[in-house]
Design a protein around this motif. Structure first.
Motif, PDB file in Angstrom:
ATOM      1  N   GLN A   1      24.488  23.182  92.277  1.00  0.00           N
ATOM      2  CA  GLN A   1      24.192  24.824  91.361  1.00  0.00           C
ATOM      3  C   GLN A   1      23.485  26.160  91.774  1.00  0.00           C
ATOM      4  N   MET A   2      22.501  25.581  92.284  1.00  0.00           N
ATOM      5  CA  MET A   2      21.624  26.429  92.907  1.00  0.00           C
ATOM      6  C   MET A   2      21.236  28.024  93.522  1.00  0.00           C
ATOM      7  N   GLN A   3      22.579  28.412  93.186  1.00  0.00           N
ATOM      8  CA  GLN A   3      22.278  29.411  93.818  1.00  0.00           C
ATOM      9  C   GLN A   3      23.462  30.556  92.418  1.00  0.00           C
ATOM     10  N   ASP A   4      22.117  31.523  91.981  1.00  0.00           N
ATOM     11  CA  ASP A   4      22.448  31.998  90.493  1.00  0.00           C
ATOM     12  C   ASP A   4      24.028  32.572  90.929  1.00  0.00           C
ATOM     13  N   ASP A   5      24.608  33.209  91.651  1.00  0.00           N
ATOM     14  CA  ASP A   5      26.152  33.669  91.180  1.00  0.00           C
ATOM     15  C   ASP A   5      26.940  33.245  91.334  1.00  0.00           C
ATOM     16  N   GLY A   6      26.748  31.205  90.657  1.00  0.00           N
ATOM     17  CA  GLY A   6      28.060  31.048  90.853  1.00  0.00           C
ATOM     18  C   GLY A   6      28.837  30.357  92.210  1.00  0.00           C
ATOM     19  N   THR A   7      28.223  30.927  93.277  1.00  0.00           N
ATOM     20  CA  THR A   7      29.009  29.831  94.042  1.00  0.00           C
ATOM     21  C   THR A   7      28.401  28.811  94.715  1.00  0.00           C
ATOM     22  N   GLN A   8      29.211  27.956  95.275  1.00  0.00           N
ATOM     23  CA  GLN A   8      28.725  26.253  95.344  1.00  0.00           C
ATOM     24  C   GLN A   8      27.994  26.941  97.290  1.00  0.00           C
ATOM     25  N   PRO A   9      27.637  25.825  96.950  1.00  0.00           N
ATOM     26  CA  PRO A   9      26.891  25.012  98.386  1.00  0.00           C
ATOM     27  C   PRO A   9      27.599  24.238  99.029  1.00  0.00           C
ATOM     28  N   HIS A  10      28.043  23.787 100.128  1.00  0.00           N
ATOM     29  CA  HIS A  10      28.465  22.777 101.179  1.00  0.00           C
ATOM     30  C   HIS A  10      27.201  21.645 100.797  1.00  0.00           C
ATOM     31  N   LEU A  11      27.989  20.785 100.538  1.00  0.00           N
ATOM     32  CA  LEU A  11      26.772  19.360 100.403  1.00  0.00           C
ATOM     33  C   LEU A  11      27.907  18.339 101.053  1.00  0.00           C
ATOM     34  N   LEU A  12      26.757  17.924 101.867  1.00  0.00           N
ATOM     35  CA  LEU A  12      26.707  16.130 102.687  1.00  0.00           C
ATOM     36  C   LEU A  12      25.576  15.403 102.125  1.00  0.00           C
ATOM     37  N   MET A  13      26.398  14.262 101.366  1.00  0.00           N
ATOM     38  CA  MET A  13      25.655  13.451 101.026  1.00  0.00           C
ATOM     39  C   MET A  13      25.727  11.971 101.732  1.00  0.00           C
TER      40      MET A  13
END
Ligand code: ADP
Ligand code: MG
Length: 691
Positions: A408-420
């Motif tokens: 949730q780092m992006q203020d505009d509500g978009t979600q980054p891709h996530l690689l764990m």
């Protein structure tokens, strides 16, 4: 004053502590076990079942005295027929003395003890004889300080009456399920809170009774539904579109690497590339044994994001590991990024204010294309310009909240891709239940030229011999690790142990540089010691478990782990993964037991045996699960309350299979009921399931 503002009573606070807030929570608070107050034995019969199980009988008081045998105590002798029993109370009220006056007939309940002094009972429950007997087994609930069983029983009873227990599972999904499907939720709950006296206690206690099965099925269904919902919600999100083929940064990186990717690394990279090019935000777990080369796969993914004009962040659990990632990736990527006016940024807790300010600025204006650090990267003041990809290394070491925050780092509500990324594979049933929204890529091959690590178990009594062998090993120019145990209770002790071992080894290894590394060391000292070890100047690194994850020094080919019996299995495996990374054959010595030779526990013995028998991370994880049980894995989710209260993934595979089939059907055909079902079972814990 409105009710909500009145300070919570002790009872309410205790209930809340148990997570019992709504009537349905109380209704679902099931007994740990039951007591049988439906039967009355004669004291002579009771005398034949001396055990921990409570018995109930009626008898007449023949003697009473307050004695001072060490401690003030009330002694009451009762008699039934010609059998006597002594009741002993250390805490008592005057009213109790009256209740148990000579001549009174009492109903007494508790575990009966025999032995030299004759029959006796400590603190039995006593009431006047002759009342009606219970007509159902008496439930004993899990409780907490300040909440007695009778109070809790009453609260549960009220919850059971107030809660909305209407069926949520549609008939069509129940037909054909196990015998439990004949039970409604309400029937099952009423029964489990008040089972008939003739029921099999064994079936109740091992949770195989159909009423229990019904509840477990309900719970597993809720989990499956919630995961399906999470998946559906993701379908609605837009991920950053990273068009495939945008820029040749990935190819430039491949060309600059000193090695070629393994087939497995190529395969998982393609899986990741396909996700990145797709419209949804990626949720992918990259699992691969220690040393399988996950970092370069992450770097490639980062290149794809950067090439498409997005930023990327990589978060690692320790400063040492983050630092190492930073150094390696900066070395690979800075030459490629500099011409574009971009840089690789470093962010950690212990950092100079001015450097930090500068980094934050570069992250906000986008010139820091790749940001690497510890959990410092998810602090509030970190603002990305365009975050496209977040990578979490050793993801199981982070808490749920931290992982959520990163998305949730992006203020505009978009979600980054996530690689764990993780070297600890998730067992299959867990993956199906808790991580249903995760796609998994697995690196199942080590880079070529790796030598298997030989593992030896050596008694701590032979420590001096080991030090002598270490001396000869280092004399050949090789490097080594000496790992000291983490002493859970005390970081200070832990430190003293490492410091002491360091002093001893310095004395035993004249002419060699011996470094010391532990968590309390200031950041720049840590950095200096690690740099010396990486450069080969430091021959032996004495350390606490701070080196556990990810650290990569190919010249180190020997590892000694002191008190190996104190480490967890996956921890030992991670530690051992630090050696065997270069060209030389490597050895891992597991020193066990105190120098004076204490006995090892069974589980410690099993762990050490597993280490000697296998080096395969997946096999290690399987044995770890067998030794510890799946509950421990869930602990790693750090969500506070365990998500499954009744079902057991290891035992309830059939119910899990049913729930997996039922969930999508229910969601498609009965979405309203599905929503009610999830709310009933998971309530506020939903958020955690998304991490
Ligand atoms: P892990 O999966 O444990 O994070 P790393 O990414 O740290 O493993 O890689 C371990 C070591 O292997 C590093 O030194 C890395 O540079 C090296 N390595 C990675 N891939 C290859 C490869 N295909 N061929 C040779 N060495 C490799
Ligand atoms: Mg790693």
């Amino acid at each position: 004053m409105p009710d909500t503002q009145r300070p919570a009573s002790a009872r309410q606070r205790a209930l809340r502590k148990l997570g019992l807030e709504r009537p349905i929570d109380l209704a679902l608070h099931l007994p740990l076990r039951y007591e049988d107050e439906t039967r009355l034995l004669s004291l002579a019969e009771a005398a034949r079942c001396v055990s921990d199980e409570p018995v109930q009988f009626e008898a007449t008081v023949t003697h009473q005295e307050v004695a001072l045998r060490g401690k003030r105590q009330l002694l009451v002798t009762v008699q039934d027929g010609d059998v006597q029993c002594l009741l002993r109370f250390f805490n008592f009220y005057p009213s109790q003395r009256k209740q148990m006056a000579v001549g009174e007939r009492l109903r007494v309940r508790g575990p009966l003890r025999g032995g030299f002094g004759g029959l006796h009972m400590m603190h039995p429950v006593v009431r006047a004889a002759g009342g009606p007997l219970a007509d159902a087994l008496t439930p004993v609930y899990p409780t907490t300080a300040g909440l007695s069983q009778p109070v809790l029983r009453k609260a549960v009873q009220a919850g059971l009456q107030e809660a909305d227990l209407r069926e949520t599972i549609p008939q069509e999904l129940l037909a054909g399920a196990g015998a439990w499907h004949h039970w409604s939720l309400k029937q099952a709950l009423v029964f489990l809170h008040h089972p008939a006296p003739d029921v099999s206690l064994a079936e109740l206690e091992d949770h195989t009774h159909p009423a229990w099965q019904r509840l477990k099925a309900e719970e597993l269904l809720a989990l499956q539904l919630s995961q399906a919902q999470v998946r559906q919600q993701r379908q609605q999100l837009r991920g950053p579109a990273l068009m495939a083929g945008a820029g040749d940064l990935p190819d430039q990186l491949l060309a600059a690497l000193p090695f070629r990717l393994t087939a497995a690394q190529r395969r998982v990279s393609e899986e990741i590339a396909a996700d990145l090019a797709g419209p949804l935000p990626m949720r992918r777990l990259l699992q691969g044994d220690v040393g399988s080369g996950k970092t370069v796969v992450a770097a490639l993914a980062a290149c794809r994001a950067l090439a498409a004009g997005w930023q990327c962040v990589l978060m690692a659990p320790t400063e040492i590991l983050a630092r190492q990632h930073f150094e390696r990736l900066a070395e690979w990527l800075t030459p490629l990024l500099a011409p574009l006016g971009k840089q690789v940024a470093w962010l950690a807790g212990q950092q100079k204010k001015s450097a930090r300010k500068q980094m934050l600025q570069a992250i906000a204006d986008g010139s820091a294309a790749l940001v690497i650090g510890t959990h410092a990267v998810i602090q509030d003041e970190v603002r990305f310009d365009r975050l496209g990809l977040a990578v979490i290394d050793e993801q199981h070491r982070f808490g749920v909240g931290q992982r959520l925050r990163l998305r949730q780092m992006q203020d505009d509500g978009t979600q980054p891709h996530l690689l764990m990324m993780s070297a600890t594979p998730i067992p299959r049933t867990l993956a199906m239940s808790y991580y249903a929204d995760l796609d998994v890529s697995t690196i199942d091959e080590l880079p070529p030229g790796r030598w298997p690590v030989t593992t030896r178990l050596v008694s701590g009594r032979r420590r001096a011999e080991v030090v002598e062998r270490l001396r000869r090993w280092l004399a050949t120019g090789a490097q080594a690790y000496w790992v000291c145990p983490l002493i859970e209770e005390s970081e200070a002790l832990d430190l003293r142990h490492a410091t002491q071992a360091h002093e001893e080894l310095v004395a035993a290894l004249p002419g060699l540089r011996v470094g010391l590394l532990h968590a309390r060391l200031p950041a720049d000292e840590k950095k200096a010691v690690m740099a010396g070890f990486v450069a080969g100047d430091v021959a032996l690194l004495v350390s606490t478990t701070v080196i556990e994850v990810g650290v990569d020094v190919p010249g180190a080919s020997l590892m000694v782990i002191e008190h190996a019996e104190r480490f967890g299995l996956s921890q030992l495996h991670q530690l051992r993964g630090r050696v065997g990374r270069g060209a030389a054959a490597s050895i891992c010595v597991l020193l066990y037991g105190a120098p004076d030779g204490g006995r090892l526990s069974d589980t410690a013995r099993q762990r050490l045996k597993a280490m000697v028998e296998t080096a395969d991370g997946f096999e290690i994880a399987r044995r770890d699960l067998a030794i510890r049980g799946p509950g421990e894995f869930m602990g790693a989710r750090q969500s506070g309350t365990p998500l499954l209260r009744f079902a057991d993934l290891a035992e309830d595979e059939a119910l899990l299979a049913w729930a997996r089939e039922a969930a999508p059907v229910m969601l498609a055909r009965h979405p309203g009921q599905a929503a009610r079902h999830v709310a009933r079972w998971l309530g506020t814990r939903m958020e955690y399931l998304k991490a």
